[in-house]
Scaffold this motif. Sequence first.
Motif, mmCIF file in Angstrom:
data_model
loop_
_atom_site.group_PDB
_atom_site.id
_atom_site.type_symbol
_atom_site.label_atom_id
_atom_site.label_comp_id
_atom_site.label_asym_id
_atom_site.label_seq_id
_atom_site.Cartn_x
_atom_site.Cartn_y
_atom_site.Cartn_z
ATOM 1 N N TRP A 157 0.846 -1.191 0.092
ATOM 2 C CA TRP A 157 -0.042 0.041 0.020
ATOM 3 C C TRP A 157 0.883 1.177 0.017
ATOM 4 N N GLY A 199 0.728 5.644 0.270
ATOM 5 C CA GLY A 199 -0.342 6.743 0.605
ATOM 6 C C GLY A 199 0.402 8.266 0.834
ATOM 7 N N THR A 214 -4.014 9.601 3.306
ATOM 8 C CA THR A 214 -4.807 8.885 2.337
ATOM 9 C C THR A 214 -4.069 7.567 1.943
ATOM 10 N N ALA A 215 -4.704 6.633 1.526
ATOM 11 C CA ALA A 215 -3.841 5.238 1.115
ATOM 12 C C ALA A 215 -4.618 4.561 0.321
ATOM 13 N N LYS A 216 -3.883 3.515 -0.451
ATOM 14 C CA LYS A 216 -4.583 2.811 -1.288
ATOM 15 C C LYS A 216 -3.535 1.639 -1.664
ATOM 16 N N GLY A 230 -4.146 7.894 -3.282
ATOM 17 C CA GLY A 230 -5.065 6.861 -2.428
ATOM 18 C C GLY A 230 -6.373 7.933 -2.187
ATOM 19 N N LEU A 242 -10.270 0.044 -7.832
ATOM 20 C CA LEU A 242 -9.043 -0.369 -7.020
ATOM 21 C C LEU A 242 -9.433 -1.986 -6.759
ATOM 22 N N GLU A 248 -9.500 10.449 -5.544
ATOM 23 C CA GLU A 248 -8.290 10.241 -5.151
ATOM 24 C C GLU A 248 -7.482 11.485 -5.373
#
Length: 507
Positions: A306, A308, A319-321, A330, A386, A397
Amino acid sequence: MNNDTMSNNMATNHNVNFSDWPWLHWTDRRPEHIALAYGEQQFTWLQVNDRVNAYAKQLTEQGVRESDLIVAVSANNLTVLWLYLASLRLGACCVILDPKQSGEQLNDKLETLAAKFIWLSEADLNIFADLPHEGAQQLVFTYNEKSLIAEPFTVIVCTQSGVEWQAKRLASIVFTSGSSGKAKAVAHNAENHLYSAAGLLQSFAYTAQDNWLLSLPLFHVSGLAIVWRWLFAGGQLTLPATSNVIEQLSTVTHASLVPTQLKRYLHERDISTDQHAIRLKRILLGGAVIPVVLTDKAKSLGIDCWSGYGMTEMASTVTAKPADNSAGVGLLLAHRALEIDGQSIKVRGASLGMGYYYRGTLRSMTDDNGWLVTGDLGEIKCAEALVDTSVDKSWSELFILGRSDNMFISGGENIHPEHIERILLSHPLINQALVFPREDAEFGHRPIAVIDAMSHISVCEMNNYLQYKLAKFMWPLNYYTLPNNINVSGIKLNRASVQIWFASLSK
Protein backbone atom coordinates in the motif's frame (compact mmCIF):
# COMPACT_ATOMS: atom_id res chain seq x y z
CA MET A 1 -11.59 30.01 -7.02
CA ASN A 2 -13.15 26.56 -6.72
CA ASN A 3 -12.59 24.36 -3.69
CA ASP A 4 -12.68 20.56 -3.81
CA THR A 5 -13.31 18.83 -0.50
CA MET A 6 -12.90 15.22 0.59
CA SER A 7 -14.36 14.13 3.90
CA ASN A 8 -14.49 10.73 5.55
CA ASN A 9 -15.96 10.42 9.01
CA MET A 10 -17.06 6.82 8.66
CA ALA A 11 -17.23 4.91 11.92
CA THR A 12 -14.95 1.95 12.39
CA ASN A 13 -15.62 -1.36 14.08
CA HIS A 14 -12.81 -0.64 16.53
CA ASN A 15 -13.16 1.07 19.89
CA VAL A 16 -11.25 4.35 19.83
CA ASN A 17 -12.50 5.38 23.27
CA PHE A 18 -10.39 3.33 25.68
CA SER A 19 -11.36 3.59 29.33
CA ASP A 20 -7.82 2.78 30.50
CA TRP A 21 -4.28 2.73 29.17
CA PRO A 22 -4.35 0.61 25.99
CA TRP A 23 -1.79 -1.90 27.28
CA LEU A 24 -3.87 -2.32 30.46
CA HIS A 25 -6.97 -2.76 28.28
CA TRP A 26 -5.31 -5.68 26.49
CA THR A 27 -3.80 -7.02 29.72
CA ASP A 28 -7.32 -7.36 31.12
CA ARG A 29 -8.65 -9.08 27.98
CA ARG A 30 -5.75 -11.28 26.83
CA PRO A 31 -3.00 -11.21 29.49
CA GLU A 32 -1.14 -14.28 28.20
CA HIS A 33 -1.15 -13.35 24.49
CA ILE A 34 2.23 -12.44 23.04
CA ALA A 35 2.32 -8.66 22.58
CA LEU A 36 5.96 -7.84 21.91
CA ALA A 37 9.03 -9.62 20.54
CA TYR A 38 12.71 -8.70 20.41
CA GLY A 39 15.00 -11.41 19.07
CA GLU A 40 14.43 -14.50 21.19
CA GLN A 41 12.58 -12.54 23.87
CA GLN A 42 8.80 -12.46 23.91
CA PHE A 43 6.51 -10.50 26.20
CA THR A 44 2.85 -11.10 26.95
CA TRP A 45 0.54 -8.15 27.54
CA LEU A 46 0.82 -8.90 31.27
CA GLN A 47 4.61 -8.72 31.04
CA VAL A 48 4.43 -5.53 28.99
CA ASN A 49 2.34 -3.96 31.74
CA ASP A 50 4.78 -5.20 34.40
CA ARG A 51 7.75 -3.64 32.63
CA VAL A 52 5.93 -0.36 32.04
CA ASN A 53 5.18 -0.24 35.76
CA ALA A 54 8.78 -1.10 36.65
CA TYR A 55 10.17 1.69 34.48
CA ALA A 56 7.50 4.11 35.73
CA LYS A 57 8.61 3.31 39.28
CA GLN A 58 12.19 4.19 38.40
CA LEU A 59 11.07 7.44 36.78
CA THR A 60 9.05 8.34 39.90
CA GLU A 61 12.06 7.63 42.12
CA GLN A 62 14.11 10.05 40.02
CA GLY A 63 11.54 12.83 40.34
CA VAL A 64 9.45 12.53 37.17
CA ARG A 65 5.94 13.80 37.71
CA GLU A 66 2.78 14.54 35.74
CA SER A 67 3.27 16.98 32.83
CA ASP A 68 7.06 16.67 32.91
CA LEU A 69 8.91 16.46 29.61
CA ILE A 70 11.63 13.86 29.01
CA VAL A 71 14.02 13.87 26.07
CA ALA A 72 15.38 10.49 24.96
CA VAL A 73 18.26 10.60 22.48
CA SER A 74 18.14 7.08 21.14
CA ALA A 75 17.67 4.75 18.23
CA ASN A 76 14.94 2.11 18.53
CA ASN A 77 15.49 -0.37 21.36
CA LEU A 78 13.55 -1.99 24.17
CA THR A 79 14.56 0.54 26.80
CA VAL A 80 13.35 3.57 24.87
CA LEU A 81 10.03 1.83 24.19
CA TRP A 82 9.57 1.08 27.91
CA LEU A 83 10.57 4.66 28.67
CA TYR A 84 8.02 6.08 26.24
CA LEU A 85 5.16 3.98 27.66
CA ALA A 86 6.21 4.51 31.29
CA SER A 87 6.24 8.27 30.74
CA LEU A 88 2.66 8.11 29.49
CA ARG A 89 1.75 6.02 32.55
CA LEU A 90 2.87 8.89 34.78
CA GLY A 91 1.16 11.60 32.73
CA ALA A 92 4.55 12.77 31.47
CA CYS A 93 5.72 12.89 27.85
CA CYS A 94 8.84 11.32 26.37
CA VAL A 95 10.20 13.00 23.23
CA ILE A 96 12.55 10.76 21.23
CA LEU A 97 15.30 12.41 19.17
CA ASP A 98 17.56 11.08 16.43
CA PRO A 99 21.05 10.31 17.81
CA LYS A 100 22.58 10.62 14.32
CA GLN A 101 21.57 14.22 13.69
CA SER A 102 24.12 17.01 13.87
CA GLY A 103 24.91 18.77 17.12
CA GLU A 104 23.36 21.96 15.75
CA GLN A 105 20.10 20.18 14.89
CA LEU A 106 19.96 18.51 18.28
CA ASN A 107 20.68 21.74 20.13
CA ASP A 108 17.83 23.46 18.25
CA LYS A 109 15.45 20.73 19.40
CA LEU A 110 16.67 20.80 22.99
CA GLU A 111 16.14 24.56 23.04
CA THR A 112 12.60 24.16 21.69
CA LEU A 113 11.68 21.49 24.24
CA ALA A 114 13.34 22.85 27.42
CA ALA A 115 12.83 19.39 28.94
CA LYS A 116 13.24 18.75 32.65
CA PHE A 117 14.83 15.32 32.13
CA ILE A 118 17.08 13.72 29.52
CA TRP A 119 18.04 10.12 28.82
CA LEU A 120 20.88 9.14 26.51
CA SER A 121 21.09 5.57 25.27
CA GLU A 122 24.28 3.86 26.35
CA ALA A 123 25.72 3.79 22.83
CA ASP A 124 25.32 7.57 22.50
CA LEU A 125 26.26 8.59 26.03
CA ASN A 126 29.80 9.79 25.26
CA ILE A 127 28.80 11.50 22.01
CA PHE A 128 26.27 13.77 23.69
CA ALA A 129 27.88 14.20 27.10
CA ASP A 130 28.86 17.81 26.32
CA LEU A 131 25.52 18.96 24.89
CA PRO A 132 23.86 21.89 26.68
CA HIS A 133 20.89 20.35 28.49
CA GLU A 134 19.74 23.59 30.16
CA GLY A 135 19.99 21.93 33.55
CA ALA A 136 17.97 18.86 32.56
CA GLN A 137 18.44 15.96 34.95
CA GLN A 138 19.99 12.89 33.35
CA LEU A 139 17.94 9.74 33.91
CA VAL A 140 19.59 6.42 34.73
CA PHE A 141 17.88 3.04 34.66
CA THR A 142 19.30 0.48 37.08
CA TYR A 143 17.05 -2.37 35.99
CA ASN A 144 17.89 -4.52 33.01
CA GLU A 145 15.97 -7.39 31.49
CA LYS A 146 17.70 -10.00 33.70
CA SER A 147 16.88 -8.20 36.92
CA LEU A 148 13.36 -7.48 35.75
CA ILE A 149 12.80 -11.17 35.10
CA ALA A 150 14.37 -12.24 38.39
CA GLU A 151 12.39 -10.09 40.80
CA PRO A 152 8.64 -9.64 41.29
CA PHE A 153 7.03 -6.49 40.01
CA THR A 154 5.37 -3.92 42.17
CA VAL A 155 2.26 -2.62 40.51
CA ILE A 156 2.09 1.15 40.80
CA VAL A 157 -0.87 2.33 42.82
CA CYS A 158 -2.38 5.31 41.03
CA THR A 159 -2.73 7.67 43.97
CA GLN A 160 -2.50 10.86 41.93
CA SER A 161 -4.80 12.06 39.19
CA GLY A 162 -1.81 12.47 36.88
CA VAL A 163 -1.54 8.75 36.21
CA GLU A 164 -5.16 8.15 35.30
CA TRP A 165 -5.99 7.56 31.64
CA GLN A 166 -6.87 10.77 29.84
CA ALA A 167 -7.07 10.49 26.05
CA LYS A 168 -6.61 14.22 25.51
CA ARG A 169 -3.42 14.58 27.57
CA LEU A 170 -0.17 15.30 25.71
CA ALA A 171 1.18 11.94 24.48
CA SER A 172 3.94 12.81 22.02
CA ILE A 173 6.02 15.54 20.46
CA VAL A 174 7.53 14.73 17.09
CA PHE A 175 9.61 17.09 14.98
CA THR A 176 8.82 17.60 11.33
CA SER A 177 11.53 16.65 8.87
CA GLY A 178 12.50 20.28 8.40
CA SER A 179 12.82 19.64 4.69
CA SER A 180 11.56 23.15 3.92
CA GLY A 181 13.16 25.00 6.81
CA LYS A 182 13.54 24.69 10.59
CA ALA A 183 11.89 21.62 12.07
CA LYS A 184 8.67 22.22 14.04
CA ALA A 185 7.69 20.32 17.18
CA VAL A 186 4.23 18.82 16.68
CA ALA A 187 2.26 17.83 19.77
CA HIS A 188 -0.36 15.05 19.75
CA ASN A 189 -2.55 13.53 22.41
CA ALA A 190 -3.43 9.85 22.65
CA GLU A 191 -6.81 10.39 21.00
CA ASN A 192 -5.11 11.87 17.91
CA HIS A 193 -2.92 8.78 17.59
CA LEU A 194 -5.80 6.36 18.16
CA TYR A 195 -7.97 8.01 15.51
CA SER A 196 -5.03 7.94 13.13
CA ALA A 197 -4.70 4.21 13.73
CA ALA A 198 -8.45 3.59 13.46
CA GLY A 199 -8.73 5.31 10.10
CA LEU A 200 -5.86 3.38 8.51
CA LEU A 201 -6.77 -0.01 9.97
CA GLN A 202 -10.31 0.24 8.64
CA SER A 203 -8.82 -0.63 5.22
CA PHE A 204 -5.29 -1.81 5.99
CA ALA A 205 -6.26 -4.78 8.14
CA TYR A 206 -4.13 -5.54 11.22
CA THR A 207 -5.58 -7.76 13.94
CA ALA A 208 -4.61 -9.36 17.24
CA GLN A 209 -3.18 -12.30 15.30
CA ASP A 210 -0.86 -10.09 13.23
CA ASN A 211 2.65 -8.86 13.96
CA TRP A 212 3.95 -5.44 12.85
CA LEU A 213 7.69 -4.81 12.53
CA LEU A 214 8.89 -1.58 14.15
CA SER A 215 11.04 -0.93 11.10
CA LEU A 216 10.98 2.89 11.25
CA PRO A 217 12.47 5.13 13.96
CA LEU A 218 10.41 6.29 16.92
CA PHE A 219 11.67 9.84 16.46
CA HIS A 220 9.68 9.94 13.20
CA VAL A 221 5.88 10.03 13.16
CA SER A 222 5.74 6.93 10.93
CA GLY A 223 7.58 4.89 13.56
CA LEU A 224 5.51 6.21 16.45
CA ALA A 225 2.35 5.48 14.43
CA ILE A 226 3.30 1.78 14.37
CA VAL A 227 3.37 1.73 18.17
CA TRP A 228 -0.06 3.34 18.41
CA ARG A 229 -1.54 0.93 15.82
CA TRP A 230 -0.19 -1.89 17.99
CA LEU A 231 -1.76 -0.37 21.11
CA PHE A 232 -5.01 0.31 19.29
CA ALA A 233 -5.48 -3.15 17.75
CA GLY A 234 -3.92 -5.26 20.49
CA GLY A 235 -1.78 -7.11 17.97
CA GLN A 236 1.90 -7.97 18.17
CA LEU A 237 4.90 -5.68 17.75
CA THR A 238 8.41 -6.80 16.84
CA LEU A 239 11.55 -4.73 17.43
CA PRO A 240 14.31 -5.62 14.96
CA ALA A 241 17.18 -7.43 16.67
CA THR A 242 19.27 -7.75 13.51
CA SER A 243 20.18 -5.62 10.51
CA ASN A 244 19.38 -8.47 8.13
CA VAL A 245 16.22 -7.52 6.25
CA ILE A 246 15.18 -11.11 5.50
CA GLU A 247 15.54 -12.11 9.16
CA GLN A 248 13.57 -9.05 10.23
CA LEU A 249 10.69 -9.61 7.83
CA SER A 250 10.54 -13.41 8.03
CA THR A 251 8.76 -13.41 11.40
CA VAL A 252 6.15 -10.67 10.88
CA THR A 253 2.95 -10.15 8.91
CA HIS A 254 3.09 -6.35 8.57
CA ALA A 255 5.80 -3.78 7.97
CA SER A 256 6.21 -0.10 7.17
CA LEU A 257 9.03 0.37 4.67
CA VAL A 258 10.50 2.82 2.22
CA PRO A 259 10.98 1.52 -1.36
CA THR A 260 14.74 1.02 -0.91
CA GLN A 261 14.06 -1.32 2.02
CA LEU A 262 11.56 -3.31 -0.06
CA LYS A 263 14.03 -3.45 -2.94
CA ARG A 264 16.73 -4.77 -0.60
CA TYR A 265 14.38 -7.37 0.90
CA LEU A 266 13.33 -8.72 -2.49
CA HIS A 267 16.95 -8.78 -3.70
CA GLU A 268 18.25 -10.53 -0.58
CA ARG A 269 15.47 -13.07 -0.78
CA ASP A 270 16.34 -13.79 -4.43
CA ILE A 271 19.95 -14.58 -3.59
CA SER A 272 19.26 -16.36 -0.31
CA THR A 273 19.65 -20.13 -0.16
CA ASP A 274 17.03 -20.24 2.60
CA GLN A 275 13.75 -19.82 0.72
CA HIS A 276 11.57 -19.84 3.80
CA ALA A 277 7.81 -19.55 3.74
CA ILE A 278 6.68 -15.92 3.68
CA ARG A 279 4.55 -14.75 6.61
CA LEU A 280 4.56 -11.14 5.42
CA LYS A 281 1.09 -10.09 4.23
CA ARG A 282 1.04 -6.31 3.99
CA ILE A 283 3.56 -3.52 3.58
CA LEU A 284 2.78 0.18 4.00
CA LEU A 285 5.20 2.06 1.76
CA GLY A 286 6.11 5.69 2.06
CA GLY A 287 8.82 8.28 1.71
CA ALA A 288 9.27 8.17 -2.05
CA VAL A 289 7.87 7.06 -5.40
CA ILE A 290 6.85 3.40 -5.42
CA PRO A 291 8.26 1.53 -8.47
CA VAL A 292 5.55 -0.74 -9.87
CA VAL A 293 8.12 -3.45 -10.64
CA LEU A 294 8.75 -3.78 -6.89
CA THR A 295 5.11 -3.95 -5.84
CA ASP A 296 4.30 -6.39 -8.65
CA LYS A 297 7.12 -8.67 -7.54
CA ALA A 298 5.94 -8.46 -3.93
CA LYS A 299 2.40 -9.27 -5.03
CA SER A 300 3.65 -12.39 -6.83
CA LEU A 301 4.94 -13.54 -3.42
CA GLY A 302 1.57 -12.89 -1.78
CA ILE A 303 2.51 -9.52 -0.24
CA ASP A 304 0.09 -6.61 -0.64
CA CYS A 305 1.79 -3.22 -0.86
CA TRP A 306 0.00 0.00 0.00
CA SER A 307 1.08 3.57 -0.61
CA GLY A 308 -0.25 6.85 0.67
CA TYR A 309 0.22 10.44 1.73
CA GLY A 310 0.70 11.76 5.22
CA MET A 311 2.44 14.25 7.46
CA THR A 312 3.62 14.70 11.02
CA GLU A 313 0.80 17.11 11.93
CA MET A 314 -1.84 14.49 11.06
CA ALA A 315 -0.16 11.72 13.09
CA SER A 316 0.99 9.97 9.90
CA THR A 317 -1.21 8.69 7.08
CA VAL A 318 -3.99 10.83 5.54
CA THR A 319 -4.75 8.93 2.31
CA ALA A 320 -3.87 5.40 1.27
CA LYS A 321 -4.53 2.74 -1.37
CA PRO A 322 -3.18 -0.56 -2.71
CA ALA A 323 -0.09 0.35 -4.74
CA ASP A 324 -0.70 0.46 -8.49
CA ASN A 325 0.60 2.22 -11.60
CA SER A 326 -1.39 5.39 -10.88
CA ALA A 327 0.46 8.48 -9.67
CA GLY A 328 -2.32 9.13 -7.16
CA VAL A 329 -1.75 8.72 -3.45
CA GLY A 330 -5.05 7.08 -2.60
CA LEU A 331 -8.37 7.69 -0.90
CA LEU A 332 -9.04 9.71 2.22
CA LEU A 333 -8.99 7.63 5.40
CA ALA A 334 -11.71 7.74 8.06
CA HIS A 335 -11.71 10.59 10.60
CA ARG A 336 -9.95 12.97 8.18
CA ALA A 337 -11.07 15.76 5.87
CA LEU A 338 -9.14 17.31 2.99
CA GLU A 339 -9.74 20.41 0.89
CA ILE A 340 -8.08 21.73 -2.27
CA ASP A 341 -8.12 25.54 -2.33
CA GLY A 342 -6.91 26.36 -5.82
CA GLN A 343 -4.13 23.79 -5.74
CA SER A 344 -3.27 24.22 -2.04
CA ILE A 345 -3.96 21.13 0.09
CA LYS A 346 -5.62 21.70 3.47
CA VAL A 347 -6.38 18.96 6.03
CA ARG A 348 -8.12 18.57 9.36
CA GLY A 349 -9.73 15.83 11.42
CA ALA A 350 -9.51 13.81 14.62
CA SER A 351 -5.87 12.90 14.03
CA LEU A 352 -4.73 16.52 13.64
CA GLY A 353 -2.33 17.45 16.42
CA MET A 354 -2.86 19.79 19.35
CA GLY A 355 -0.45 22.43 18.04
CA TYR A 356 3.19 23.34 17.61
CA TYR A 357 5.10 23.04 20.88
CA TYR A 358 7.65 25.57 22.14
CA ARG A 359 8.99 25.57 25.69
CA GLY A 360 5.77 24.56 27.37
CA THR A 361 3.29 26.41 25.17
CA LEU A 362 1.24 25.35 22.16
CA ARG A 363 0.75 27.44 19.03
CA SER A 364 -2.18 26.76 16.71
CA MET A 365 -1.41 24.96 13.44
CA THR A 366 -4.65 25.86 11.69
CA ASP A 367 -6.46 28.75 10.04
CA ASP A 368 -9.66 30.29 11.41
CA ASN A 369 -11.74 27.41 10.01
CA GLY A 370 -9.62 24.68 11.57
CA TRP A 371 -7.74 23.73 8.39
CA LEU A 372 -4.01 23.01 8.34
CA VAL A 373 -2.45 24.50 5.21
CA THR A 374 0.08 21.80 4.35
CA GLY A 375 2.16 23.66 1.78
CA ASP A 376 1.57 20.78 -0.63
CA LEU A 377 -0.11 21.29 -3.98
CA GLY A 378 -2.54 18.76 -5.40
CA GLU A 379 -5.74 17.94 -7.21
CA ILE A 380 -8.62 15.53 -6.71
CA LYS A 381 -9.66 13.12 -9.44
CA CYS A 382 -12.13 10.24 -9.58
CA ALA A 383 -10.50 7.14 -8.16
CA GLU A 384 -9.71 4.40 -10.63
CA ALA A 385 -10.82 0.84 -9.99
CA LEU A 386 -9.01 -0.43 -6.91
CA VAL A 387 -8.14 -4.00 -6.05
CA ASP A 388 -9.30 -3.80 -2.44
CA THR A 389 -13.05 -4.41 -2.30
CA SER A 390 -13.34 -2.84 1.15
CA VAL A 391 -12.94 0.70 -0.16
CA ASP A 392 -15.71 2.75 -1.71
CA LYS A 393 -14.96 3.20 -5.43
CA SER A 394 -17.05 6.37 -5.55
CA TRP A 395 -14.51 8.27 -3.48
CA SER A 396 -12.06 10.58 -5.14
CA GLU A 397 -8.31 10.10 -5.24
CA LEU A 398 -5.69 12.68 -4.30
CA PHE A 399 -2.83 13.50 -6.67
CA ILE A 400 0.19 15.42 -5.34
CA LEU A 401 1.72 18.01 -7.66
CA GLY A 402 4.51 19.16 -5.35
CA ARG A 403 5.21 21.76 -2.69
CA SER A 404 4.48 25.42 -3.19
CA ASP A 405 7.85 26.44 -1.73
CA ASN A 406 9.81 24.10 -4.02
CA MET A 407 8.35 25.23 -7.35
CA PHE A 408 10.53 27.33 -9.66
CA ILE A 409 10.17 28.83 -13.14
CA SER A 410 12.34 27.81 -16.08
CA GLY A 411 11.83 29.59 -19.39
CA GLY A 412 8.36 30.68 -18.34
CA GLU A 413 7.32 27.13 -17.32
CA ASN A 414 6.39 26.18 -13.76
CA ILE A 415 8.52 23.26 -12.61
CA HIS A 416 7.64 21.11 -9.62
CA PRO A 417 10.84 19.27 -8.54
CA GLU A 418 8.75 16.42 -7.15
CA HIS A 419 7.43 15.62 -10.63
CA ILE A 420 10.98 15.19 -11.96
CA GLU A 421 11.99 13.26 -8.83
CA ARG A 422 9.20 10.75 -9.34
CA ILE A 423 10.53 9.96 -12.81
CA LEU A 424 14.14 9.77 -11.64
CA LEU A 425 13.18 7.37 -8.87
CA SER A 426 11.62 5.04 -11.41
CA HIS A 427 15.15 4.36 -12.74
CA PRO A 428 16.25 0.93 -11.46
CA LEU A 429 19.66 2.19 -10.26
CA ILE A 430 18.48 5.30 -8.37
CA ASN A 431 17.59 4.97 -4.68
CA GLN A 432 17.19 8.65 -3.73
CA ALA A 433 16.75 11.80 -5.80
CA LEU A 434 16.18 15.49 -5.16
CA VAL A 435 15.90 18.23 -7.80
CA PHE A 436 16.88 21.87 -7.30
CA PRO A 437 16.97 25.01 -9.48
CA ARG A 438 20.26 26.40 -10.75
CA GLU A 439 20.40 29.98 -11.98
CA ASP A 440 20.62 30.27 -15.75
CA ALA A 441 21.16 33.45 -17.83
CA GLU A 442 18.81 32.34 -20.61
CA PHE A 443 16.01 30.48 -18.82
CA GLY A 444 16.16 32.01 -15.36
CA HIS A 445 16.62 28.61 -13.75
CA ARG A 446 17.35 25.06 -14.92
CA PRO A 447 16.95 21.86 -12.90
CA ILE A 448 19.86 19.84 -11.49
CA ALA A 449 19.59 16.58 -9.53
CA VAL A 450 21.30 15.14 -6.46
CA ILE A 451 21.04 11.36 -6.51
CA ASP A 452 22.02 8.26 -4.59
CA ALA A 453 22.58 5.58 -7.23
CA MET A 454 23.90 2.02 -7.11
CA SER A 455 26.45 2.88 -9.84
CA HIS A 456 27.52 5.87 -11.90
CA ILE A 457 24.99 7.12 -14.47
CA SER A 458 26.05 9.67 -17.08
CA VAL A 459 23.98 12.66 -18.17
CA CYS A 460 23.75 11.12 -21.65
CA GLU A 461 22.38 7.85 -20.23
CA MET A 462 19.82 9.73 -18.16
CA ASN A 463 18.75 11.87 -21.12
CA ASN A 464 18.07 8.68 -23.08
CA TYR A 465 16.06 7.31 -20.16
CA LEU A 466 14.02 10.53 -19.80
CA GLN A 467 13.37 10.97 -23.55
CA TYR A 468 9.79 9.70 -23.52
CA LYS A 469 9.09 10.34 -19.82
CA LEU A 470 9.72 14.08 -19.33
CA ALA A 471 9.55 17.24 -21.42
CA LYS A 472 13.07 18.25 -22.40
CA PHE A 473 13.04 21.48 -20.39
CA MET A 474 12.63 19.31 -17.26
CA TRP A 475 15.75 17.21 -17.91
CA PRO A 476 18.37 17.91 -15.22
CA LEU A 477 21.48 19.60 -16.57
CA ASN A 478 23.71 17.59 -14.26
CA TYR A 479 23.67 14.87 -11.62
CA TYR A 480 25.55 15.14 -8.33
CA THR A 481 26.28 12.21 -6.04
CA LEU A 482 24.67 12.47 -2.62
CA PRO A 483 27.42 12.82 0.02
CA ASN A 484 27.64 10.16 2.70
CA ASN A 485 27.31 12.66 5.54
CA ILE A 486 23.74 13.66 4.64
CA ASN A 487 21.38 12.15 7.22
CA VAL A 488 18.43 10.20 5.77
CA SER A 489 16.91 9.40 9.22
CA GLY A 490 15.45 6.15 7.90
CA ILE A 491 12.56 7.83 6.03
CA LYS A 492 13.56 10.40 3.45
CA LEU A 493 16.20 12.89 2.49
CA ASN A 494 16.19 16.26 4.20
CA ARG A 495 15.74 18.65 1.29
CA ALA A 496 17.06 21.66 3.21
CA SER A 497 20.30 19.87 4.19
CA VAL A 498 20.94 18.71 0.64
CA GLN A 499 20.20 22.18 -0.74
CA ILE A 500 22.65 23.78 1.70
CA TRP A 501 25.31 21.25 0.65
CA PHE A 502 24.65 21.90 -3.03
CA ALA A 503 24.81 25.68 -2.53
CA SER A 504 28.22 25.27 -0.86
CA LEU A 505 29.63 23.71 -4.05
CA SER A 506 29.40 27.00 -5.93
CA LYS A 507 31.14 29.04 -3.23
